[in-house]
Design an enzyme around this catalytic site. Sequence first.
Site, short mmCIF file in Angstrom:
data_model
loop_
_atom_site.label_atom_id
_atom_site.label_comp_id
_atom_site.label_asym_id
_atom_site.label_seq_id
_atom_site.Cartn_x
_atom_site.Cartn_y
_atom_site.Cartn_z
N HIS A 287 38.25 48.41 85.73
CA HIS A 287 37.76 47.84 87.00
C HIS A 287 36.50 47.15 87.09
CE1 HIS A 287 41.44 49.67 88.71
NE2 HIS A 287 41.15 51.12 88.08
O1 RIB Z 1 39.20 51.88 92.30
C1 RIB Z 1 38.19 51.71 90.89
C2 RIB Z 1 36.62 52.01 91.42
O2 RIB Z 1 36.50 53.29 91.96
C3 RIB Z 1 35.94 51.84 90.22
O3 RIB Z 1 34.61 51.48 90.52
C4 RIB Z 1 35.83 53.33 89.80
O4 RIB Z 1 34.80 53.59 89.04
C5 RIB Z 1 35.93 54.04 90.96
O5 RIB Z 1 34.46 54.07 91.39
#
Ligand code: RIB
Length: 317
Positions: free
Chosen positions: A241
Amino acid sequence: MSEQKKIPVILDGDPGHDDAIAWTLARACGRFDILAVTSAAGNCGIEKSTYNARRICRLIGIDAPIAKGCPQPFIEPAMNAPSVHGESGLDGPVLPEPDRPLSELNAVELMAKVISENEDPVTVVSTGPLTNTAAFLLAHPELKSKIARISLMGGGISTGNWTPAAEFNILVDPEAAKTVFESGVPILMAGLDVTEKALIFPSDFERIRALQNPVSDIVSAWLEFFYIFHKSIGYAGAPMHDPCAVMALIHPEIFRMQPMHVDIETCGEYSRGATIGDVLGLSGKEPNATVILGVDRDAFADYLVDAMKFYGEAKKA
Ligand code: RIB
Ligand code: CA
């Protein structure tokens, strides 16, 4: 070929395994002048994310000032994700203790200081809830023109992850996200549409582990930890992500992007925190974001693995 000018950035996140990997990539790629690091409340509470930020910066050699961010979202109580990142927010390998003091400024003050003092506009890389970034925009509208763009991990045009409609970072603070998306500041949005395609497989962890430097050992352990949770819910690899918000700045050519108007739902009973993307341009509203929709996964993995070699060369130096 003339050396590319470094991009001045602020790293704002809620480390968090994927935030940590994103910062490790940002440090290693050599393309950024990291002006500041600011902690956000999200994966874990602000005290834990600040402690994790300080430990990561020591591990990877980021010597920029580190400031503590907002402890709460704008409206709702804080929401954390211990099921994904553990109680510490960064469970797994042992990390070095912080070796320098936290900035006396808070995140908004430090953002204002470095942005106002930097000659060129600064890029904000936000990989957690957008509370700090939104608070900064509200407190310092006069500095908006000094922000080159906000490269953020958040949202999902086609899906959510924390609810069917909403991705975690946006859901934690939809009012902050609305403030950011309505600010007029250029946004590069790495939502779930791309981040769930940027999967790192166990074979990739092994390539990183085989580098056998102090940081690659820890990154492969973070990847393994992150993968174990995601494997348990059906993922074939660890979704990168937050690293997408960094990789898209340094290798935009491996991504598929579309300018789009994105609205943030703050009221829906089932859809609060949703990022509503006008994919077909039906609204007549001007695009307010460049939304990343696809990625060459193999190229992504190769660039990530290659970046980790930096920490072996740094060790030898
Ligand atoms: O949905 C994924 C996000 O949420 C990423 O940034 C992970 O680190 C959490 O913060
Ligand atoms: Ca994050």
